[in-house]
Design a protein around this motif. Structure first.
Motif, PDB file in Angstrom:
ATOM      1  N   GLU A 118     -14.080  -1.486 -15.889  1.00 33.94           N
ATOM      2  CA  GLU A 118     -14.275  -2.131 -14.589  1.00 33.94           C
ATOM      3  C   GLU A 118     -14.356  -3.648 -14.746  1.00 33.94           C
ATOM      4  O   GLU A 118     -13.817  -4.403 -13.919  1.00 33.94           O
ATOM      5  N   SER A 119     -15.020  -4.113 -15.803  1.00 38.13           N
ATOM      6  CA  SER A 119     -15.126  -5.550 -16.027  1.00 38.13           C
ATOM      7  C   SER A 119     -13.771  -6.137 -16.415  1.00 38.13           C
ATOM      8  O   SER A 119     -13.433  -7.261 -16.008  1.00 38.13           O
ATOM      9  N   GLU A 120     -12.981  -5.414 -17.226  1.00 35.29           N
ATOM     10  CA  GLU A 120     -11.632  -5.879 -17.567  1.00 35.29           C
ATOM     11  C   GLU A 120     -10.779  -6.012 -16.313  1.00 35.29           C
ATOM     12  O   GLU A 120      -9.992  -6.953 -16.192  1.00 35.29           O
ATOM     13  N   LEU A 121     -10.937  -5.063 -15.397  1.00 32.72           N
ATOM     14  CA  LEU A 121     -10.180  -5.126 -14.142  1.00 32.72           C
ATOM     15  C   LEU A 121     -10.577  -6.353 -13.331  1.00 32.72           C
ATOM     16  O   LEU A 121      -9.719  -7.065 -12.783  1.00 32.72           O
ATOM     17  N   LEU A 122     -11.865  -6.640 -13.280  1.00 32.96           N
ATOM     18  CA  LEU A 122     -12.345  -7.787 -12.509  1.00 32.96           C
ATOM     19  C   LEU A 122     -11.878  -9.106 -13.124  1.00 32.96           C
ATOM     20  O   LEU A 122     -11.384 -10.004 -12.419  1.00 32.96           O
ATOM     21  N   LEU A 123     -12.003  -9.241 -14.447  1.00 33.38           N
ATOM     22  CA  LEU A 123     -11.574 -10.469 -15.117  1.00 33.38           C
ATOM     23  C   LEU A 123     -10.056 -10.629 -15.068  1.00 33.38           C
ATOM     24  O   LEU A 123      -9.546 -11.737 -14.870  1.00 33.38           O
ATOM     25  N   GLY A 124      -9.348  -9.534 -15.255  1.00 31.50           N
ATOM     26  CA  GLY A 124      -7.885  -9.598 -15.242  1.00 31.50           C
ATOM     27  C   GLY A 124      -7.333 -10.047 -13.902  1.00 31.50           C
ATOM     28  O   GLY A 124      -6.350 -10.795 -13.839  1.00 31.50           O
ATOM     29  N   ARG A 125      -7.963  -9.617 -12.814  1.00 37.77           N
ATOM     30  CA  ARG A 125      -7.505 -10.030 -11.482  1.00 37.77           C
ATOM     31  C   ARG A 125      -7.698 -11.527 -11.275  1.00 37.77           C
ATOM     32  O   ARG A 125      -6.840 -12.192 -10.673  1.00 37.77           O
ATOM     33  N   GLN A 126      -8.810 -12.063 -11.750  1.00 40.06           N
ATOM     34  CA  GLN A 126      -9.047 -13.495 -11.619  1.00 40.06           C
ATOM     35  C   GLN A 126      -8.031 -14.304 -12.427  1.00 40.06           C
ATOM     36  O   GLN A 126      -7.551 -15.352 -11.987  1.00 40.06           O
ATOM     37  N   GLU A 219      -3.054 -13.833 -20.295  1.00 40.48           N
ATOM     38  CA  GLU A 219      -2.214 -14.274 -19.185  1.00 40.48           C
ATOM     39  C   GLU A 219      -1.164 -13.234 -18.805  1.00 40.48           C
ATOM     40  O   GLU A 219      -0.743 -13.169 -17.651  1.00 40.48           O
ATOM     41  N   LYS A 220      -0.728 -12.416 -19.772  1.00 46.65           N
ATOM     42  CA  LYS A 220       0.321 -11.429 -19.504  1.00 46.65           C
ATOM     43  C   LYS A 220      -0.231 -10.091 -19.021  1.00 46.65           C
ATOM     44  O   LYS A 220       0.515  -9.272 -18.480  1.00 46.65           O
ATOM     45  N   TRP A 236       0.359  -8.441 -28.992  1.00 46.29           N
ATOM     46  CA  TRP A 236       0.537  -9.891 -28.966  1.00 46.29           C
ATOM     47  C   TRP A 236      -0.154 -10.553 -30.155  1.00 46.29           C
ATOM     48  O   TRP A 236       0.352 -11.529 -30.722  1.00 46.29           O
ATOM     49  N   ILE A 237      -1.315 -10.020 -30.538  1.00 45.58           N
ATOM     50  CA  ILE A 237      -2.023 -10.590 -31.683  1.00 45.58           C
ATOM     51  C   ILE A 237      -1.197 -10.402 -32.954  1.00 45.58           C
ATOM     52  O   ILE A 237      -1.015 -11.346 -33.734  1.00 45.58           O
ATOM     53  N   ARG A 238      -0.698  -9.197 -33.176  1.00 46.80           N
ATOM     54  CA  ARG A 238       0.127  -8.950 -34.368  1.00 46.80           C
ATOM     55  C   ARG A 238       1.415  -9.757 -34.333  1.00 46.80           C
ATOM     56  O   ARG A 238       1.901 -10.202 -35.371  1.00 46.80           O
ATOM     57  N   ARG A 239       1.948  -9.958 -33.145  1.00 43.05           N
ATOM     58  CA  ARG A 239       3.187 -10.736 -33.024  1.00 43.05           C
ATOM     59  C   ARG A 239       2.980 -12.165 -33.506  1.00 43.05           C
ATOM     60  O   ARG A 239       3.800 -12.705 -34.270  1.00 43.05           O
ATOM     61  N   GLU A 240       1.892 -12.800 -33.065  1.00 44.15           N
ATOM     62  CA  GLU A 240       1.640 -14.183 -33.476  1.00 44.15           C
ATOM     63  C   GLU A 240       1.267 -14.271 -34.955  1.00 44.15           C
ATOM     64  O   GLU A 240       1.673 -15.208 -35.644  1.00 44.15           O
ATOM     65  N   VAL A 241       0.523 -13.304 -35.467  1.00 43.43           N
ATOM     66  CA  VAL A 241       0.159 -13.321 -36.888  1.00 43.43           C
ATOM     67  C   VAL A 241       1.394 -13.137 -37.752  1.00 43.43           C
ATOM     68  O   VAL A 241       1.586 -13.846 -38.748  1.00 43.43           O
ATOM     69  N   ASN A 242       2.257 -12.194 -37.396  1.00 46.01           N
ATOM     70  CA  ASN A 242       3.483 -11.974 -38.173  1.00 46.01           C
ATOM     71  C   ASN A 242       4.420 -13.170 -38.083  1.00 46.01           C
ATOM     72  O   ASN A 242       5.109 -13.503 -39.054  1.00 46.01           O
ATOM     73  N   ARG A 243       4.443 -13.826 -36.939  1.00 48.46           N
ATOM     74  CA  ARG A 243       5.276 -15.026 -36.820  1.00 48.46           C
ATOM     75  C   ARG A 243       4.760 -16.129 -37.755  1.00 48.46           C
ATOM     76  O   ARG A 243       5.563 -16.834 -38.381  1.00 48.46           O
TER      77      ARG A 243
END
Length: 427
Positions: A118-126, A219-220, A236-243
């Motif tokens: 529920e908190s992820e939903l609230l933060l994600g909407r903002q 953001e995504k 996304w975390i693994r993508r940036e680390v592998n890059r």
């Protein structure tokens, strides 16, 4: 669990509504300076230090807040006037230094609460609301062919400028809380990457790139699809680390497309070796990878890594006190591998010697200079015979011999050869 979820939701709502200490700047909303700041994303994209601190305090467990070195001290004093009240807020921050910094930082992440859905939903909407408004600002910038001001942006959104700025700060606090709550996910991915041992990237760099990936994931992330944020953010975390691994792990950087081709060749080689029971030929590998043989050989050659001559040598682990392995007295590859070519000092000495010889030759007459240059090959490095020089000038060989002897006699004079004595001790 429901009680903890309800408590966290209340703390998140309180965080989003807490706008204290994040005042607006003094730049006019319709000024060109404000428009340039919007274009550089200095106002709405960068999370303020106050928002980071608030999010950190909200996400920490209650037991950890009392022992936290970051303390807030509020002192209230009253003026003689009963209508005025002054509240002073002091932020004291204690920071670690040295090798314990990353250890203490990782340890503090374990003291953060986990976000319920529920908190992820609230933060994600903002967060998504600000992302949507940024799309409107970008369209307005393309239409005006210049960065829009706060006033023009708010007019397009049909809200007031104070409401726009307040929502920007609220979205920044939501993003900061989302990042703080998922930093342990960054640490987990970074540790897995470093423990694989396939790259020399250190843990700190992996964490730094992972946090960049976590910020992009915030953001995504679309909270309306019903997925947990950690499921989405780990990619996304693994993508940036592998890059970062592809960028920094090799001394000579290879493009991502080239690394993909190299990995495909290695995988297909192992598959063919398992199927055929022998090492596959270049033709078989090229056919399996849908490449030409020249391409396969090119990628194999590019895959060879290079070693730095400044790399410190370490001895192999032994037994007893030498089990951990020690450095080989600070020796590097450059100290044990001798270069077959001349050293920089030898090259510089040779160039200086050639310059001084040219100056010495210029003290002779023009005819003597020409004979000496051809006789000893000072111009092209190829010495000529007396007969060749005589034919070139159309004179007898004996004449050339006399000119050469006279020139060498002059060159042996002490006042002439003083500048080259330091190179050849026989003069």
């Amino acid at each position: 669990a429901e009680e903890n979820s309800s408590t966290m939701s209340k703390r998140i709502v309180k965080l989003l509504s807490d706008d204290q200490g994040e005042e607006d700047d003094d730049i006019p909303d319709y000024s060109e300076e404000a428009a340039n700041e919007l274009a550089d994303k200095k106002v709405y994209s960068r999370i303020s230090e106050e928002a980071k601190w608030k999010a950190n305090m909200v996400m920490k467990k209650k037991a950890a807040i009392s022992n936290d070195p970051n303390l807030v001290i509020e002192s209230t004093s009253r003026n003689p006037s009963p209508t005025k009240r002054i509240t002073t807020k002091v932020l004291a921050s204690v920071k670690e230094t040295g090798s314990d910094t990353i250890r203490e930082y990782v340890k503090s992440m374990g003291q953060h609460e986990l976000l319920p859905q529920e908190s992820e939903l609230l933060l994600g909407r903002q967060i998504q609301l600000l992302v949507k408004w940024e799309g409107v600002r970008h369209e307005l910038e393309e239409k005006l062919v210049r960065p829009p001001t706060f006033g023009e942006w708010s007019t397009k959104l049909k809200i007031s400028v104070p409401e726009l700025k307040k929502q920007i700060r609220r979205s920044q606090r939501a993003k900061a809380a989302m990042i703080e709550a998922n930093l342990r996910l960054v640490v987990t991915v970074a540790r897995q990457t470093v423990k694989q041992g396939r790259t020399e990237i250190n843990f700190q760099d992996a964490c730094q790139e992972g946090i960049i990936g976590l910020s992009i994931a915030c953001e995504k992330f679309d909270p309306e699809k019903g997925f947990r944020f950690s499921t989405y953010a780990v990619w996304w975390i693994r993508r940036e680390v592998n890059r970062n691994i592809h960028t920094q792990s090799r001394s000579v950087r290879l493009p991502a497309s080239a690394m993909k081709k190299i990995n495909d060749i290695r995988i297909n080689e192992r598959l063919l070796m398992t199927t055929l029971g022998r090492k596959p030929t270049d033709e078989e590998v090229a056919s399996k990878c849908n490449m030409t043989i020249e391409k396969v050989l090119f990628y194999r050659k590019s895959a060879k890594d290079v070693e730095s001559l400044d790399k410190t040598l370490t001895s192999k682990p032994g037994k007893g006190s030498a089990a951990a392995g020690t450095e080989a007295n600070g020796k590097t590859l450059g100290t044990i591998i001798k270069d077959a070519g001349p050293t920089p000092a030898e090259i510089a000495s040779k160039e200086m010697f050639q310059t001084d010889v040219r100056r010495l030759i210029k003290t002779l007459s023009p005819r003597e200079q020409a004979v000496i240059r051809l006789r000893f090959g000072l111009d092209d490095g190829t010495p000529r015979t007396l007969d060749f020089i005589g034919q070139k000038f159309g004179v007898e060989m004996e004449k050339i011999r006399k000119v050469e002897a006279k020139a060498l006699l002059k060159l042996r004079q002490p006042y002439r050869n003083q500048s080259v004595k330091c190179y050849i001790s026989d003069l």
